[in-house]
Design an enzyme around this catalytic site. Structure first.
Site, PDB file in Angstrom:
ATOM      1  N   LEU A   1       0.737  -1.151   0.090  1.00 34.30           N
ATOM      2  CA  LEU A   1       0.064   0.040   0.396  1.00 34.30           C
ATOM      3  C   LEU A   1       1.151   1.273   0.232  1.00 34.30           C
ATOM      4  O   LEU A   1       0.134   2.246  -0.414  1.00 34.30           O
ATOM      5  CB  LEU A   1      -1.136  -0.246   1.243  1.00 34.30           C
ATOM      6  CG  LEU A   1      -1.799  -1.248   1.432  1.00 34.30           C
ATOM      7  CD1 LEU A   1      -3.091  -1.426   2.377  1.00 34.30           C
ATOM      8  CD2 LEU A   1      -2.595  -1.218  -0.661  1.00 34.30           C
ATOM      9  N   ARG A   2       2.240   1.408  -0.337  1.00 39.76           N
ATOM     10  CA  ARG A   2       3.357   2.317   0.073  1.00 39.76           C
ATOM     11  C   ARG A   2       3.293   3.495   1.120  1.00 39.76           C
ATOM     12  O   ARG A   2       3.948   3.732   0.829  1.00 39.76           O
ATOM     13  CB  ARG A   2       3.266   2.862  -1.294  1.00 39.76           C
ATOM     14  CG  ARG A   2       2.943   2.098  -2.690  1.00 39.76           C
ATOM     15  CD  ARG A   2       4.330   1.452  -2.521  1.00 39.76           C
ATOM     16  NE  ARG A   2       4.390   0.529  -3.787  1.00 39.76           N
ATOM     17  CZ  ARG A   2       4.699  -0.469  -3.674  1.00 39.76           C
ATOM     18  NH1 ARG A   2       5.449  -1.477  -2.741  1.00 39.76           N
ATOM     19  NH2 ARG A   2       5.158  -1.492  -5.267  1.00 39.76           N
TER      20      ARG A   2
ATOM     21  N   HIS B   1       4.115 -16.033  -3.043  1.00 38.28           N
ATOM     22  CA  HIS B   1       4.056 -17.021  -4.047  1.00 38.28           C
ATOM     23  C   HIS B   1       5.276 -16.972  -5.481  1.00 38.28           C
ATOM     24  O   HIS B   1       5.868 -16.871  -5.584  1.00 38.28           O
ATOM     25  CB  HIS B   1       4.869 -14.949  -4.803  1.00 38.28           C
ATOM     26  CG  HIS B   1       5.325 -13.734  -4.376  1.00 38.28           C
ATOM     27  ND1 HIS B   1       6.379 -14.896  -3.911  1.00 38.28           N
ATOM     28  CD2 HIS B   1       5.727 -12.972  -3.872  1.00 38.28           C
ATOM     29  CE1 HIS B   1       7.517 -13.648  -3.757  1.00 38.28           C
ATOM     30  NE2 HIS B   1       6.890 -12.404  -3.499  1.00 38.28           N
TER      31      HIS B   1
ATOM     32  N   ASP C   1      -0.602  -9.563  -4.082  1.00 37.53           N
ATOM     33  CA  ASP C   1       0.411  -8.874  -4.591  1.00 37.53           C
ATOM     34  C   ASP C   1       1.017  -7.571  -5.671  1.00 37.53           C
ATOM     35  O   ASP C   1       1.420  -7.404  -5.774  1.00 37.53           O
ATOM     36  CB  ASP C   1       2.240  -9.802  -5.375  1.00 37.53           C
ATOM     37  CG  ASP C   1       3.384  -9.464  -4.998  1.00 37.53           C
ATOM     38  OD1 ASP C   1       2.995  -8.228  -4.089  1.00 37.53           O
ATOM     39  OD2 ASP C   1       4.084 -10.007  -5.010  1.00 37.53           O
TER      40      ASP C   1
ATOM     41  N   HIS D   1       3.418   1.096  -8.648  1.00 34.61           N
ATOM     42  CA  HIS D   1       4.433   1.698  -9.108  1.00 34.61           C
ATOM     43  C   HIS D   1       3.725   3.210 -10.010  1.00 34.61           C
ATOM     44  O   HIS D   1       3.057   2.994 -11.112  1.00 34.61           O
ATOM     45  CB  HIS D   1       4.926   1.366 -10.166  1.00 34.61           C
ATOM     46  CG  HIS D   1       6.540   0.498  -8.988  1.00 34.61           C
ATOM     47  ND1 HIS D   1       7.099   0.990  -7.774  1.00 34.61           N
ATOM     48  CD2 HIS D   1       5.868  -1.058  -8.867  1.00 34.61           C
ATOM     49  CE1 HIS D   1       7.345  -0.192  -7.129  1.00 34.61           C
ATOM     50  NE2 HIS D   1       7.062  -1.350  -7.778  1.00 34.61           N
TER      51      HIS D   1
ATOM     52  N   PHE E   1       9.964  -3.709 -10.200  1.00 35.72           N
ATOM     53  CA  PHE E   1       9.018  -4.971 -10.587  1.00 35.72           C
ATOM     54  C   PHE E   1       7.675  -4.217  -9.497  1.00 35.72           C
ATOM     55  O   PHE E   1       7.452  -4.043  -8.323  1.00 35.72           O
ATOM     56  CB  PHE E   1       9.693  -5.996  -9.128  1.00 35.72           C
ATOM     57  CG  PHE E   1      11.161  -6.381  -9.782  1.00 35.72           C
ATOM     58  CD1 PHE E   1      11.140  -7.527 -11.081  1.00 35.72           C
ATOM     59  CD2 PHE E   1      12.253  -5.746  -9.747  1.00 35.72           C
ATOM     60  CE1 PHE E   1      11.958  -7.564 -11.094  1.00 35.72           C
ATOM     61  CE2 PHE E   1      13.260  -6.720  -9.834  1.00 35.72           C
ATOM     62  CZ  PHE E   1      13.834  -7.974 -10.794  1.00 35.72           C
ATOM     63  N   GLY E   2       6.731  -4.766 -10.600  1.00 33.64           N
ATOM     64  CA  GLY E   2       5.609  -4.596  -9.752  1.00 33.64           C
ATOM     65  C   GLY E   2       3.700  -4.467 -10.489  1.00 33.64           C
ATOM     66  O   GLY E   2       4.549  -3.734 -11.437  1.00 33.64           O
TER      67      GLY E   2
END
Lengths: 423, 307
Positions: free
Chosen positions: A63-64, A231, A304, A308, A322-323
């Protein structure tokens, strides 16, 4: 006055109950589950031909906040989550600063209280997620931590991993391991194989994951500690878990919806939204993950969700982080598993009661007298996931403009309709 | 068949016929450089921008001369990697320059895939002058051109590409090019520098350089980056030179009508000993000369397709 969910097809994963039932919600709780409940005085949601299930539970998202509120906040993340049918989400500690102490864990917990669904913080296993010194587990648990993980980083020091697993015997929370030999995966940006060779991109071999999955399982065996493997992406990892689960009761594992859907082919054309960690693998691996879900080797499906910004993702494939975001496409991707012979009730189990059991929380079921966290969806509605529909603050998804099948219509959290598609 | 592409990103996507068009056009341009007035008006009024995100003097110079000999206006733009840190994305950089109405970008980038991404975002032509470890199409085209000129054909020849295949964009482009034109390709190098599943391109793999050189018509040496030793791909440069370098003794073993090629710049003493580099059966300077004709052809075809 309560909310009456009428004529819906209930799938209840805890009891296995399935069929046409009405559900009456009053004062945040499920008052009654039954046939033909009178609708007098209640707000009625007609759910004919719709599926009624417990709100989804995600035990792996990012959630950053704190630190990268430009990518996502706990509130915007919760909005994205409820639009995808989630009522409980568990967020990873790789924030800035990380959730490795009671102050930051408390911060996330409190922000979660003011958001649209339940947000459960996962604390770090080690201080600053560096894999060197254990973090203070008990004070983090006191402030709401439900599990521990250094997600994004693997604990390369086996002795530290051993100690962390030993402490689970005391605090009973799972250690969620990002199993990846980070010397083997160093500099890698995608699965190693013909496609990485053709594209001239540094590869990450499957063995980077499998070696650490095997190690972590051995340490779980040594310690008796509670291990949850994050994962999984390869056939070898699934086989290792399958082989060991026969006699080890303390290991569980998860798979992401995108690893069940995509393969490394999605990277062709250098699509930065196909760059995820661990990387997308081959078709053979993908099918083995589905097989693992089917036979019970894999316990749950996670998002996951990893937002970004556009700028970061557009900096060239090798430089991009990544993501991908995952809440809003989750249900339709999971529903595709029906085509592989997985029953709808099995799928629902893996996204509700399955993950809740791993966290040992009273969630992921619908029961009289218990909190009403419910999702109503139509498995047959087709829709296109366009940019303007994205609720997350970030737009990094490989599923943009995909035609998806299955749509969340209502999300009910603590007895309130927190999201409806009819808005 | 007719040339229709706006861009040249790599040889992987090209059909055999398209490669042949480039080689044929290059052949007709080769004479221009031999004249006392080395210029034709083919691209007069066109603007070509060299956009180099990674330093390179040789390739840039070759493109610059090629464009000038076609009467195009040329601008060279060195983008240091720090401009990425300043917040401008590579697509922004290209779009900004395109706003000044240019016709073609020649792009060198340290990141694989950068020219492709830029080509999808601008309407000007994009020519890949080398991206990361992906492709370096004009290098492979000039190599094909040089071989075709020397041997009169490519089909049926056997080429061994020797060295750091893993990090080499030149190797990848040459594999596609030589395979498409019917040559047999062998890759040879120390096992850590052979990329996974490269055999799926149709090449054969050997770790034995002596086998490779004794059985090939073309021995294509790659430049070895000295950093590879620090990254533990090699125990030492000396050992690499011993195992995979061409010295006098190995030079004597090459087939009678075989040639040595190298994309430059040579690491004398590492992949090739000085005394061999000067020998008759090397095509290294011819490759450089032919580079101009190939790049003229590529500029002419991609920019000129609209004419």
């Amino acid at each position: 006055m309560g909310i009456l969910i009428k004529n819906g097809y209930l799938i209840e994963p805890k009891t296995g109950k399935e069929g046409n039932f009405d559900i009456l919600i009053e004062d945040c709780i499920v008052k009654k589950i039954g046939k033909n409940i009178p609708s007098k005085g209640h707000k009625v949601i007609d759910c004919k031909n719709k599926i009624v299930s417990p709100g989804f539970v995600d035990l792996h998202c990012h959630l950053r906040e704190p630190g990268r509120e430009d990518e996502e906040t706990i509130y915007t993340g919760s909005l994205s989550a409820v639009s995808g049918g989630f009522t409980t989400i568990s967020c990873m500690p790789n924030t800035e600063p990380p959730l490795d102490n009671k102050v930051t864990v408390r911060f996330v917990y409190e922000k979660g209280q003011k958001s649209l669904c339940e947000v459960l913080p996962i604390g770090a296993i080690t201080k600053n997620r560096e894999g060197k010194e254990l973090a203070p587990y008990f004070e983090m648990i006191e402030e709401g931590a439900v599990a521990f993980s250094d997600d994004g980083n693997c604990i390369m020091d086996s002795n530290i991993m051993r100690r962390a697993l030993e402490y689970t015997l005391l605090h009973k929370k799972p250690i969620i391991s990002h199993s990846e030999d980070q010397n083997l995966s160093k500099n890698g940006v995608m699965n190693e194989g013909f496609i990485s060779t053709k594209l001239g991109l540094p590869g990450i071999p499957k063995e980077a994951e499998e070696i650490m999955v095997e190690r972590d399982i051995k340490l779980a065996k040594l310690t008796g500690g509670r291990l949850h493997l994050a994962h999984l992406t390869t056939e070898g990892s699934v086989e290792a878990v399958r082989r060991n689960k026969k006699y080890l009761k303390n290991i569980t594992c998860e798979v992401t919806a995108h690893h069940l859907t995509l393969t490394e082919d999605a990277v062709v054309g250098y699509n930065p939204n196909a760059k995820v960690s661990p990387p997308l693998r081959t078709e053979r691996d993908r099918l083995s993950l589905i097989e693992g879900l089917k036979d019970g080797t894999i316990d749950c499906i996670v998002t996951d969700h990893a937002p970004h910004t556009f700028e970061e993702k557009e900096s060239g494939f090798e430089n991009a982080p990544f993501g991908i975001i995952g809440f809003e496409t989750f249900l339709p991707l999971c529903l595709k598993l029906v085509d592989y012979g997985i029953k709808l009730k099995e799928i629902i189990y893996k996204i509700t009661y399955g993950p809740a059991r791993i966290l040992n929380i009273e969630r992921g079921f619908i029961e009289e007298g218990k909190q009403a966290n419910i999702v109503i969806f139509d498995p047959d509605i087709e829709w296109i996931y366009t940019k303007d529909k994205i609720k997350s603050k970030s737009k990094n998804t490989p599923f943009l403009n995909w035609k998806l099948k299955g749509k969340v219509l209502y999300t009910i959290y603590k007895g309130n309709i927190i999201y409806s598609d009819l808005e | 068949m007719e040339w229709k592409r706006k861009d040249l990103i790599g040889l992987e996507d090209l059909k055999k016929e398209e490669i042949e068009i480039i080689l044929d056009v290059a052949n007709s341009f080769k004479d221009v450089s031999k004249r006392s007035v080395k210029k034709v008006p083919a691209l007069r009024g066109k603007t070509v921008v060299n956009l180099f995100f990674e330093p390179s003097t040789r390739t840039r110079t070759s493109f610059e001369l090629a464009a000038k000999r076609l009467s195009a206006d040329v601008l060279s733009f060195d983008v240091s990697s720090s401009s990425v840190a300043k917040g401008e994305t590579m697509v922004d950089t290209a779009k900004n320059i395109e706003a000044m109405k240019v016709d073609c970008f020649i792009i060198r980038h340290f990141v694989s895939g950068a020219p492709l991404i830029i080509s999808q975002n601008v309407s000007a032509s994009v020519i890949n002058a080398g991206d990361g470890c992906h492709e370096h199409p004009t290098q492979a085209l000039l190599d094909l051109f040089t071989v075709r000129e020397r041997f009169g054909k490519i089909k049926g020849l056997r080429i061994s590409i020797i060295g750091d295949i893993l990090h080499s964009r030149v190797a990848r482009s040459n594999i596609w090019g030589f395979k498409k034109l019917g040559a047999e390709v062998i890759v040879c190098g120390p096992p850590p520098l052979i990329p996974k599943e490269i055999e799926k391109t149709g090449v054969k793999i050997t770790f034995d350089i002596d086998f490779a050189i004794e059985n090939s018509d073309i021995i294509y040496l790659l430049r070895l980056q000295r950093e590879r030793q620090k990254e533990n791909f090699l125990p030492s440069l000396k050992e690499y030179s011993f195992l995979y370098g061409i010295d006098r003794e190995r030079y004597e073993k090459i087939k009678e009508k075989a040639f040595i090629m190298h994309p430059g710049p040579m690491n004398r003493g590492i992949e090739i000993k000085s005394e061999v580099a000067e020998e008759e059966r090397t095509l290294i300077l011819e490759q450089v000369t032919n580079g101009i004709a190939i790049r003229m052809a590529v500029l002419y075809l991609t920019i000129g397709r609209k004419i």
